[in-house]
Design an enzyme around this catalytic site. Structure first.
Site, short mmCIF file in Angstrom:
data_model
loop_
_atom_site.label_atom_id
_atom_site.label_comp_id
_atom_site.label_asym_id
_atom_site.label_seq_id
_atom_site.Cartn_x
_atom_site.Cartn_y
_atom_site.Cartn_z
N CYS A 1 0.85 -1.26 -0.24
CA CYS A 1 -0.11 0.22 -0.01
C CYS A 1 0.84 1.38 -0.12
CB CYS A 1 -0.96 0.02 1.29
SG CYS A 1 -0.25 -0.51 2.85
N1 LIG Z 1 -4.21 -4.02 5.13
C1 LIG Z 1 -3.71 -3.47 4.22
O1 LIG Z 1 -4.16 -2.13 4.25
C2 LIG Z 1 -2.98 -3.79 3.27
C3 LIG Z 1 -2.51 -3.28 1.96
C4 LIG Z 1 -1.82 -3.83 1.02
C5 LIG Z 1 -1.31 -5.06 1.27
N2 LIG Z 1 -1.61 -5.77 2.54
C6 LIG Z 1 -1.16 -7.29 2.66
O2 LIG Z 1 -2.40 -8.08 2.24
C7 LIG Z 1 -2.22 -9.10 3.08
C8 LIG Z 1 -3.49 -9.39 4.06
O3 LIG Z 1 -3.53 -8.24 4.58
P1 LIG Z 1 -4.80 -8.03 5.52
O4 LIG Z 1 -4.70 -6.70 6.09
O5 LIG Z 1 -6.00 -8.46 4.88
O6 LIG Z 1 -4.52 -8.97 6.93
P2 LIG Z 1 -5.52 -9.50 7.97
O7 LIG Z 1 -6.63 -8.54 7.96
O8 LIG Z 1 -4.41 -9.91 8.97
O9 LIG Z 1 -6.06 -10.89 7.36
C9 LIG Z 1 -5.14 -11.92 7.01
C10 LIG Z 1 -6.06 -13.27 6.96
O10 LIG Z 1 -5.19 -14.36 6.75
C11 LIG Z 1 -5.71 -15.53 7.48
N3 LIG Z 1 -4.58 -16.29 8.00
C12 LIG Z 1 -3.88 -16.07 9.24
N4 LIG Z 1 -2.88 -16.87 9.33
C13 LIG Z 1 -2.95 -17.71 8.58
C14 LIG Z 1 -2.34 -18.96 8.23
N5 LIG Z 1 -1.08 -19.44 8.81
N6 LIG Z 1 -2.75 -19.71 7.13
C15 LIG Z 1 -3.77 -19.17 6.43
N7 LIG Z 1 -4.31 -18.13 6.32
C16 LIG Z 1 -4.05 -17.45 7.62
C17 LIG Z 1 -6.73 -15.10 8.54
O11 LIG Z 1 -7.89 -15.29 7.72
P3 LIG Z 1 -8.74 -16.51 8.35
O12 LIG Z 1 -8.92 -16.50 9.70
O13 LIG Z 1 -9.94 -16.18 7.65
O14 LIG Z 1 -8.01 -17.76 7.73
C18 LIG Z 1 -6.46 -13.56 8.44
O15 LIG Z 1 -7.67 -12.76 8.88
C19 LIG Z 1 -0.91 -8.93 3.84
O16 LIG Z 1 0.19 -9.67 3.43
C20 LIG Z 1 -0.78 -7.54 4.07
O17 LIG Z 1 0.58 -7.22 4.42
C21 LIG Z 1 -2.50 -5.51 3.33
#
Ligand SMILES: NC(=O)c1ccc[n+]([C@@H]2O[C@H](COP(=O)([O-])OP(=O)(O)OC[C@H]3O[C@@H](n4cnc5c(N)ncnc54)[C@H](OP(=O)(O)O)[C@@H]3O)[C@@H](O)[C@H]2O)c1
Length: 324
Positions: free
Chosen positions: A135
């Site tokens: 981001c």
């Molecule tokens: N947030 C942002 O603004 C943003 C922007 C750009 C990129 N990103 C990237 O996008 C990715 C996701 O971000 P997010 O903000 O959506 O993160 P998040 O809200 O923490 O969601 C990640 C999800 O991954 C699942 N998870 C956790 N541990 C796991 C494992 N060991 N194996 C499989 N699934 C697992 C969980 O979902 P379940 O419980 O449903 O399995 C968790 O809710 C990250 O790499 C982040 O750096 C985020």
């Protein structure tokens, strides 16, 4: 119609993907995989979708879908792909930073293309595997790439960017705790943020001898969006700078050059990046604003999917900002 799978469905980027794909005319959501919510209604976790979908989270993965989005934290995408062998025909769009750098782009013979359409549209169009940019990286690269393209990043570039709390994901932490975050502001990882790697790679693709980028990330007292400012020496006039940016983004679907100073809320809930330029003596100030969850994550992932599958680039993404 193509069939899409979402991995990490209970997280913030997963939730945004579900919301947008439910309204995409060319996509049917095949499954939303969750390690923690299998068998429960998606609306129990994402109540904003109440009345919009009857989908349930699943613990089963369909390895034959047309496209899968990995919405997982650092390292987990690699593990997930090692444990789940998708069909040769399945497109993979990864939102983590596992495959963004050139040294990480090859995963067991799958070659990931860095998914910034303003830089790599042609390659994305023919790619099967996409590493979706970070981001902060999206906001900062879009602010700097026109200067790099003109080989004008000679001196140091100072970057200051403030992000909302959703940038840190759904799991609560000390610095997303309401009592700490509300009414507060702070910097973190000064000059060492992990997105500097991909930012430098993209900039150096256009200008190998570009100056050092000094990036100070900040946490803001709001939930969504990134406002980035960058400034550097620039000898030309403001008109020269505007021409440079307008030319570079003349074909860009989602990056606009604003003539008036910009603010964050004009892009929140959209896939837009708005850029404004200001000249002071020999210094050019570039301001860029994006929604971290859309142009900074899920919106850009869908933009990449649209390009990969030959859909209109803005399909499903004609969104109105929550500006007031
Ligand atoms: N947030 C942002 O603004 C943003 C922007 C750009 C990129 N990103 C990237 O996008 C990715 C996701 O971000 P997010 O903000 O959506 O993160 P998040 O809200 O923490 O969601 C990640 C999800 O991954 C699942 N998870 C956790 N541990 C796991 C494992 N060991 N194996 C499989 N699934 C697992 C969980 O979902 P379940 O419980 O449903 O399995 C968790 O809710 C990250 O790499 C982040 O750096 C985020």
């Amino acid at each position: 119609m193509i069939r899409a799978g979402i991995i990490g469905g209970s997280g913030y980027t997963g939730g945004e993907l579900i919301r947008i794909l439910l309204n995409h005319p060319n996509v049917e959501i095949d499954f939303v995989y969750s390690t923690t919510r299998a068998g429960t209604r998606v609306t129990a976790t994402h109540p904003d979708l109440l009345g919009v979908t009857e989908l349930q989270f699943t613990g089963e993965v369909n390895l034959e879908v047309d496209v899968v989005f990995l919405c997982l934290g650092h390292g987990n995408s690699t593990k997930f792909l090692n444990n789940n062998q998708f069909s040769e025909a399945t497109g993979i769009i990864d939102l983590s930073n596992d495959f963004r750098l050139k040294k990480d782009a090859d995963h067991n013979g799958k070659e990931f293309v860095y998914g910034l359409p303003e830089l790599n549209k042609k390659r994305i169009t023919s790619a099967r595997y996409i590493a979706n940019p970070g981001c902060f990286a999206t906001a900062i690269e879009l602010a700097l790439l026109p200067l790099a393209n003109a080989h004008l990043l000679h001196s140091q570039v100072h970057v200051n960017a403030v992000t909302g709390s959703t940038g840190a994901g759904v799991s609560p932490s000390a610095t997303t705790h309401f009592s700490w975050r509300n009414g507060n502001v702070s910097w973190y990882k000064p000059f060492t943020h992990q997105h500097l790697g991909e930012i430098n790679e993209s900039v150096k693709t256009l200008q190998a001898n570009s100056g050092e980028i000094l990036f100070l990330p900040m946490r803001g007292n709001f939930t969504r969006g990134i406002l980035a400012t960058a400034y550097t020496n620039f000898k030309g006039t403001i008109e020269d700078a505007l021409q440079l940016y307008q030319d570079f983004y003349s074909e860009a679907e989602f990056t606009q050059i604003a003539t008036e100073p910009i603010n964050l809320k004009q892009v929140v809930n959209t896939n837009q990046c708005h850029i404004h330029l200001h000249k002071h003596d020999e210094v050019l100030l570039i301001t860029s604003a994006i929604d971290n969850l859309l142009k900074g994550a899920s919106g850009q992932a869908i933009q990449n999917m649209n390009l990969m599958f030959g859909f209109k680039e803005n399909e499903g993404l004609r969104l109105k900002a929550g500006v007031y």
